[in-house]
Scaffold this motif. Sequence first.
Motif, PDB file in Angstrom:
ATOM      1  N   TYR A 146      36.400  54.930 -67.658  1.00 43.44           N
ATOM      2  CA  TYR A 146      37.886  55.664 -67.192  1.00 43.44           C
ATOM      3  C   TYR A 146      39.136  56.373 -68.643  1.00 43.44           C
ATOM      4  N   PRO A 147      38.202  58.029 -69.078  1.00 46.84           N
ATOM      5  CA  PRO A 147      38.757  57.938 -70.784  1.00 46.84           C
ATOM      6  C   PRO A 147      39.821  58.759 -69.778  1.00 46.84           C
ATOM      7  N   GLY A 148      41.014  58.667 -70.442  1.00 44.60           N
ATOM      8  CA  GLY A 148      42.512  59.279 -70.622  1.00 44.60           C
ATOM      9  C   GLY A 148      43.621  58.824 -69.145  1.00 44.60           C
ATOM     10  N   ARG A 149      43.234  57.878 -69.165  1.00 50.55           N
ATOM     11  CA  ARG A 149      43.439  56.888 -68.257  1.00 50.55           C
ATOM     12  C   ARG A 149      43.757  55.734 -67.418  1.00 50.55           C
ATOM     13  N   ALA A 150      44.198  55.226 -68.611  1.00 47.66           N
ATOM     14  CA  ALA A 150      44.895  54.515 -69.300  1.00 47.66           C
ATOM     15  C   ALA A 150      45.995  54.454 -69.197  1.00 47.66           C
ATOM     16  N   ILE A 151      46.926  53.040 -68.864  1.00 44.60           N
ATOM     17  CA  ILE A 151      48.274  53.354 -68.933  1.00 44.60           C
ATOM     18  C   ILE A 151      48.924  53.366 -70.050  1.00 44.60           C
ATOM     19  N   LEU A 152      48.104  52.858 -71.292  1.00 44.10           N
ATOM     20  CA  LEU A 152      48.417  52.541 -72.872  1.00 44.10           C
ATOM     21  C   LEU A 152      48.348  54.147 -73.316  1.00 44.10           C
ATOM     22  N   GLU A 153      47.356  54.985 -72.449  1.00 44.03           N
ATOM     23  CA  GLU A 153      46.553  56.568 -73.098  1.00 44.03           C
ATOM     24  C   GLU A 153      47.798  58.039 -72.879  1.00 44.03           C
ATOM     25  N   ASN A 154      49.071  56.829 -71.772  1.00 45.87           N
ATOM     26  CA  ASN A 154      49.849  58.398 -71.430  1.00 45.87           C
ATOM     27  C   ASN A 154      51.030  57.244 -72.267  1.00 45.87           C
ATOM     28  N   GLN A 155      51.750  58.391 -71.598  1.00 42.97           N
ATOM     29  CA  GLN A 155      53.580  58.358 -72.773  1.00 42.97           C
ATOM     30  C   GLN A 155      54.418  57.409 -71.045  1.00 42.97           C
ATOM     31  N   TRP A 156      53.845  56.328 -71.081  1.00 47.98           N
ATOM     32  CA  TRP A 156      54.889  55.020 -70.015  1.00 47.98           C
ATOM     33  C   TRP A 156      56.114  54.420 -70.856  1.00 47.98           C
ATOM     34  N   LYS A 157      56.927  54.534 -70.274  1.00 49.30           N
ATOM     35  CA  LYS A 157      58.576  53.746 -70.486  1.00 49.30           C
ATOM     36  C   LYS A 157      58.593  52.610 -70.112  1.00 49.30           C
ATOM     37  N   ILE A 158      59.490  52.284 -70.385  1.00 47.38           N
ATOM     38  CA  ILE A 158      59.734  51.110 -70.488  1.00 47.38           C
ATOM     39  C   ILE A 158      60.965  51.047 -68.988  1.00 47.38           C
ATOM     40  N   GLU A 159      61.511  51.987 -68.922  1.00 50.84           N
ATOM     41  CA  GLU A 159      62.562  51.593 -68.148  1.00 50.84           C
ATOM     42  C   GLU A 159      61.929  51.908 -66.427  1.00 50.84           C
ATOM     43  N   ASP A 160      60.703  52.766 -66.786  1.00 52.40           N
ATOM     44  CA  ASP A 160      60.113  52.903 -65.203  1.00 52.40           C
ATOM     45  C   ASP A 160      59.556  52.044 -64.729  1.00 52.40           C
ATOM     46  N   VAL A 161      58.943  51.462 -66.214  1.00 53.58           N
ATOM     47  CA  VAL A 161      58.362  49.640 -65.716  1.00 53.58           C
ATOM     48  C   VAL A 161      59.590  48.849 -64.722  1.00 53.58           C
ATOM     49  N   GLU A 162      60.476  48.571 -65.995  1.00 55.16           N
ATOM     50  CA  GLU A 162      61.537  47.469 -65.211  1.00 55.16           C
ATOM     51  C   GLU A 162      62.228  48.053 -63.552  1.00 55.16           C
ATOM     52  N   HIS A 193      49.148  41.957 -62.756  1.00 56.53           N
ATOM     53  CA  HIS A 193      47.928  42.018 -62.518  1.00 56.53           C
ATOM     54  C   HIS A 193      46.431  43.002 -63.789  1.00 56.53           C
ATOM     55  N   MET A 194      45.745  42.601 -63.781  1.00 57.75           N
ATOM     56  CA  MET A 194      44.877  43.484 -64.767  1.00 57.75           C
ATOM     57  C   MET A 194      46.050  43.294 -66.505  1.00 57.75           C
ATOM     58  N   GLY A 195      46.916  42.287 -66.485  1.00 60.51           N
ATOM     59  CA  GLY A 195      47.225  41.210 -67.877  1.00 60.51           C
ATOM     60  C   GLY A 195      48.333  43.042 -68.105  1.00 60.51           C
ATOM     61  N   CYS A 196      49.479  43.523 -66.407  1.00 63.16           N
ATOM     62  CA  CYS A 196      50.215  44.128 -67.162  1.00 63.16           C
ATOM     63  C   CYS A 196      51.274  44.242 -68.301  1.00 63.16           C
ATOM     64  N   SER A 197      51.559  42.566 -67.888  1.00 56.05           N
ATOM     65  CA  SER A 197      52.987  41.741 -68.003  1.00 56.05           C
ATOM     66  C   SER A 197      52.458  41.390 -69.895  1.00 56.05           C
ATOM     67  N   PHE A 198      51.518  41.933 -70.365  1.00 52.78           N
ATOM     68  CA  PHE A 198      51.023  41.893 -71.991  1.00 52.78           C
ATOM     69  C   PHE A 198      51.000  42.932 -72.314  1.00 52.78           C
ATOM     70  N   LEU A 199      51.542  44.338 -71.489  1.00 55.80           N
ATOM     71  CA  LEU A 199      51.381  45.557 -72.157  1.00 55.80           C
ATOM     72  C   LEU A 199      51.554  45.536 -73.545  1.00 55.80           C
ATOM     73  N   SER A 200      52.621  45.208 -73.935  1.00 59.94           N
ATOM     74  CA  SER A 200      53.537  45.028 -75.168  1.00 59.94           C
ATOM     75  C   SER A 200      54.608  44.360 -75.110  1.00 59.94           C
ATOM     76  N   GLU A 201      54.706  43.546 -75.527  1.00 63.19           N
ATOM     77  CA  GLU A 201      56.051  42.330 -76.626  1.00 63.19           C
ATOM     78  C   GLU A 201      56.894  43.603 -75.579  1.00 63.19           C
ATOM     79  N   GLU A 202      56.975  44.574 -75.529  1.00 61.68           N
ATOM     80  CA  GLU A 202      58.639  44.520 -75.011  1.00 61.68           C
ATOM     81  C   GLU A 202      58.240  44.516 -73.334  1.00 61.68           C
ATOM     82  N   VAL A 203      57.728  45.368 -72.833  1.00 63.18           N
ATOM     83  CA  VAL A 203      57.075  44.679 -71.541  1.00 63.18           C
ATOM     84  C   VAL A 203      57.015  42.986 -71.087  1.00 63.18           C
TER      85      VAL A 203
END
Length: 219
Positions: free
Chosen positions: A43-59, A82-92
């Motif tokens: 799924y090239p280019g279709r991961a959260i980490l491959e896009n400009q996600w924002k921490i405020e949207d996650v919260e 789900h799928m390790g999303c709570s470990f997306l980054s240290e910030e998340v």
Amino acid sequence: DVGIHLALTSEWDNVKWRPLTDCSSLKDADGYFYPMVFPNRNYPGRAILENQWKIEDVEKEFRAQIELGMKYLPHISHISGHMGCSFLSEEVRALTSKLAKEYKLLTDTDLQQVEYMRVDWKDKNTAARIDAFITALSKLEPGKTYVFVEHPGLYDAELKAVHHIGYENVAEDRQCVTEVFTSEKVKAAIKEKGMELIGYNDLEEVVRFRRRSTETLKI
């Protein structure tokens, strides 16, 4: 006890879901969650980490999911990603811990006192999985607390409809997990080894006890 499985992805090809909030940085062009958290060659280019996600949207999205879950299930005890999303980054990871404390819940990012039990049963049939599970149980050490994460399900029309590239046999796979979890052979092995099965509500006491023990040792 019951937990909330926080989701930032919609991974199945033919069954999709959208976020609860207007979190534009977490949605694809059709308004659904991306299918993957981490880059995936299928799924090239279709991961959260491959896009400009924002921490405020996650919260915003995590809060909405927690509050909706607690609205209908006030006895919620924990959250997980789900799928390790709570470990997306240290910030998340830090955000998830903060929300857990705020809503008085346990979370998979706070289980430092617990070890993960792992079982190698990929491509094994039910009988082989049961044997592999019992072998894994025999390797656990006394006095420690372990968590085992899997996905029980049923071989029915609902699970036959879900799949993604690289995981096409969802219904068969999860029916096997159900049969392992309900196996009399597995139950007998747990009883024979003197293991105690607990839930997240019990785990909270274990974590607190070990934290107190660690603090005492530091003093």
